[in-house]
Design a protein around this motif. Structure first.
Motif, short mmCIF file in Angstrom:
data_model
loop_
_atom_site.label_atom_id
_atom_site.label_comp_id
_atom_site.label_asym_id
_atom_site.label_seq_id
_atom_site.Cartn_x
_atom_site.Cartn_y
_atom_site.Cartn_z
N GLY A 17 -13.90 1.71 27.78
CA GLY A 17 -14.96 1.43 28.46
C GLY A 17 -15.96 2.69 29.01
N GLY A 22 -17.28 -1.69 25.03
CA GLY A 22 -15.91 -2.44 24.47
C GLY A 22 -14.74 -1.98 24.84
N ARG A 23 -13.66 -2.33 24.36
CA ARG A 23 -12.18 -2.06 24.73
C ARG A 23 -12.13 -1.67 26.15
NH1 ARG A 23 -9.96 2.78 23.74
NH2 ARG A 23 -11.58 4.68 23.98
N ASN A 24 -12.79 -2.62 27.13
CA ASN A 24 -12.75 -2.36 28.88
C ASN A 24 -11.26 -2.40 29.04
OD1 ASN A 24 -15.55 -1.98 29.17
ND2 ASN A 24 -15.55 -3.99 28.17
N GLY A 40 -9.80 -5.35 26.54
CA GLY A 40 -10.56 -5.95 25.55
C GLY A 40 -10.65 -5.12 24.26
N MET A 42 -13.23 -3.77 20.77
CA MET A 42 -14.51 -3.19 20.59
C MET A 42 -14.77 -3.51 19.10
SD MET A 42 -15.79 0.76 21.02
CE MET A 42 -15.10 1.47 19.51
N GLN A 54 -10.47 -4.54 14.53
CA GLN A 54 -10.56 -4.46 15.98
C GLN A 54 -10.31 -3.02 16.34
OE1 GLN A 54 -7.92 -7.38 17.33
NE2 GLN A 54 -9.69 -8.88 17.70
N HIS A 78 -15.36 -12.76 27.73
CA HIS A 78 -15.74 -12.03 26.62
C HIS A 78 -14.84 -11.17 26.07
CE1 HIS A 78 -20.48 -12.20 28.00
NE2 HIS A 78 -20.03 -13.28 27.03
N GLU A 79 -14.70 -11.10 24.87
CA GLU A 79 -13.65 -10.42 23.82
C GLU A 79 -13.68 -8.97 24.18
OE1 GLU A 79 -12.04 -11.62 20.59
OE2 GLU A 79 -12.29 -13.03 22.45
N ASP A 80 -14.75 -8.36 24.79
CA ASP A 80 -14.64 -6.87 25.03
C ASP A 80 -13.82 -6.65 26.44
OD1 ASP A 80 -16.76 -7.88 26.25
OD2 ASP A 80 -17.87 -6.13 26.59
N HIS A 81 -13.44 -7.87 27.10
CA HIS A 81 -12.76 -7.73 28.24
C HIS A 81 -11.37 -8.51 28.01
CE1 HIS A 81 -15.71 -5.78 30.83
NE2 HIS A 81 -16.36 -6.45 30.11
N GLU A 394 -18.13 0.84 31.73
CA GLU A 394 -18.50 -0.17 31.05
C GLU A 394 -19.88 0.23 30.34
OE1 GLU A 394 -18.40 -4.00 32.71
OE2 GLU A 394 -15.95 -3.67 33.23
#
Length: 559
Positions: A17, A22-24, A40, A42, A54, A78-81, A394
């Motif tokens: 992040g 993304g990918r946090n 998450g 990205m 992914q 959310h998907e990124d988390h 983020e």
């Protein structure tokens, strides 16, 4: 031992992040134990990451500390988390914590992945404080584009650490649930050691529009198109937006039709939790569309980011089994492209338009507002928190840098603002903060059911995008050519039209191999010959065609 009496440093490690949207993932260490905040995914860049489904935070460092991890807290759905939680649980068995909605969404993912026996789900209520191992965790309500988002406060030996997750300061949210700025001011008065805050919109001046303003636009657009079928695409987790779409549709006498697996699942989960008010009589499925007049239908679907297999992309490509576009349709993209997705989104828009559909997006109308705080909102956060130290999180690096600039504008000294990247560690001890050694934090690519590809494999795939040339060399017992080299290729040139180039390549490789065979005498080494052939082929292909396909060679020794 209480956090107040505990001794030792507090370390914060950023695994994702910081440099990407993304990918946090953030990890906090107290007394040798680790608490993970978010895990998450990205969106992969198809041009740079071919075949990748992914991108996740790398877990090598976490796996080495697996026995020290006491929990994973999810800030929002959310998907990124949240999207990487199943992958996390395959590696580390740990309880999950978050709001009721976040835990319901996580449970659905975990159950689908058949990992339910590797975790437990614990709901954090607004304002609740919970002990997780040595961590004193406080969960504050904060507004975002998904309901029940949380700001996480960790009360540690080094002082309070505030992690906002994604947020905005919406003064008129759809559900009436406001960001708890009063509590953040109290914490600021008591002393916040470190603030970690969302930077996604740090470049944008002013304030983000309230989510309720989007509902006003949708109602007007729906009323103006009372005789047309409406298809509205947004994130499946953006349930405030889904609620407003449903409200506008029902007021116009339409049925609501969720389409796309994640939209159908999230609508079901949100209705069960009471987060989404959608009466059963107003709900229909895609299979029930036949027989309804277009004016009776509002489809709400996934695919607002141009994802290849999402519902809207299949509708645009006319491969959806139930929904086929025509001039009687209006499609509303109630979203904005995530950085890197612009090309995919507008390719989808063009495909929709080719079917004769009217397409409306946020370049035309106020059909989307960001869930992320803009500069005036970020300033409001900083003025409430007044942290001793600040790390923007983020966002892409330029977003982090702009957020750091804003922190200085509100009065923070330069050395107390740290603009970091993935893998960085900060250590808080005795009122001071230092930057630690850091840990490796490369991209972790997910692709298929076998071992996930590494950067070398992705590099090889990128090389293949320029084509592929393979040369086979057959050597006799004496180490000399037994036949002319065989050249095979894909995606390099039209071999029928340019047969002379293929023949010339074979001749060039043959000459190089014969020279090498003579030089080695009777000690012909297949590995050396293969290397010589590959270099000769690469040199010829580059000079003659000005292209750089992947080159491979194989040597066969007879007898």
């Amino acid at each position: 031992m209480s956090a107040a009496r505990a001794k030792g440093p507090v370390t914060v490690t950023f695994l994702g992040g910081l440099g990407d949207v993304g990918r946090n993932c953030t990890v906090v260490e107290v007394n040798g134990k680790l608490l993970v905040i978010d895990f998450g995914v990205m969106f992969p860049d198809p041009a740079l990451m071919p075949g990748v489904r992914q991108v996740l935070p790398d877990m090598d460092w976490l796996n080495s500390r697996a026995s020290d991890v006491v929990g994973l807290v999810v800030t929002h759905g959310h998907e990124d988390h949240l999207g990487g939680v199943p992958h996390f649980l395959r590696n580390i068995e740990v309880p999950l914590y978050g709001s009721a909605l976040s835990m319901a969404l996580a449970k659905h993912k975990v159950t689908e992945a058949r990992l339910g026996d590797r975790t437990s789900f614990h709901v954090l209520g607004d304002g609740e404080r919970r002990r997780i191992g040595p961590f004193d965790v406080e969960a504050l309500p904060i507004t975002h584009s998904v309901p029940q988002s949380l700001c996480i406060v960790l009360h540690t030996p080094a002082g309070a650490l505030v992690h906002t997750g994604d947020f905005k300061i919406d003064e008129a949210p759809v559900d009436g649930r406001l960001t708890d700025l009063a509590r953040l001011r109290e914490l600021g008065d008591e002393g916040i050691a470190l603030l970690m805050a969302d930077s996604t919109n740090a470049d944008r001046p002013g304030r983000s529009a309230s989510e309720t303003e989007i509902g006003t636009t949708l109602r007007r657009l729906f009323a103006e198109r009372s005789d047309r079928r409406l298809i509205v695409s947004c994130f499946a987790s953006h349930l405030h937006r889904v609620q407003q779409i449903c409200d506008a549709a029902i007021d116009e006498g339409r049925f609501v039709v969720p389409v796309g697996r994640s939209m159908v699942n999230n609508v079901r989960i949100a209705r069960e939790l009471g987060v989404l008010d959608l009466p059963e009589p107003a709900l229909r499925t895609a299979e029930q569309l036949d027989g309804f007049d277009p004016s009776q239908v509002c489809i709400v679907c996934t695919g607002s980011q141009g994802e290849p297999n999402a519902a809207l992309s299949r509708i645009a490509a006319d491969t959806h089994s139930e929904i086929h576009l025509g001039p009687h349709d209006t499609v509303v993209l109630s979203s904005h492209p995530i950085p890197g997705n612009e090309r995919s989104v507008f390719r989808t828009v063009s495909s929709l338009a080719k079917h004769g559909a009217e397409v409306i997006h946020d370049g035309h109308e106020l059909v989307h507002t960001s869930g992320h705080a803009q500069r005036d909102e970020l300033r409001q956060l900083h003025e409430a928190c007044r942290p001793r130290w600040f790390v923007p999180i983020e966002g892409e690096y330029h977003m982090l840098a702009r957020h750091s600039q804003l922190a200085r504008e509100v009065g923070m000294r330069d050395h107390r603002v740290l603009t970091l990247t993935d893998g960085a560690q900060v250590v808080l001890r005795d009122g001071n903060l230092s930057v630690g050694r850091g840990v490796p934090a490369p991209y972790h690519y997910v692709d298929g059911a076998l071992d996930d590809p590494d950067a070398e494999v992705i590099g090889e795939r990128l090389a293949l995008t320029a084509g592929f040339v393979h040369v086979t060399i057959v050597l006799d017992k004496r180490g000399h050519l037994a036949a002319s080299p065989d050249v095979a290729s894909r995606g390099w040139i039209d071999t029928d039209e340019h047969a002379d180039v293929v023949d010339a390549l074979g001749d060039e490789v043959a000459k190089a191999v014969e020279r090498a065979a003579k030089a080695s005498g009777s000690k012909t080494d297949a590995v050396d010959i293969e290397r010589v052939a590959r270099r000769a082929a690469g040199r010829f292909v580059g000079n003659r065609t000005r292209r750089r396909p992947a080159i491979s060679t194989a040597v066969i020794l007879l007898g």
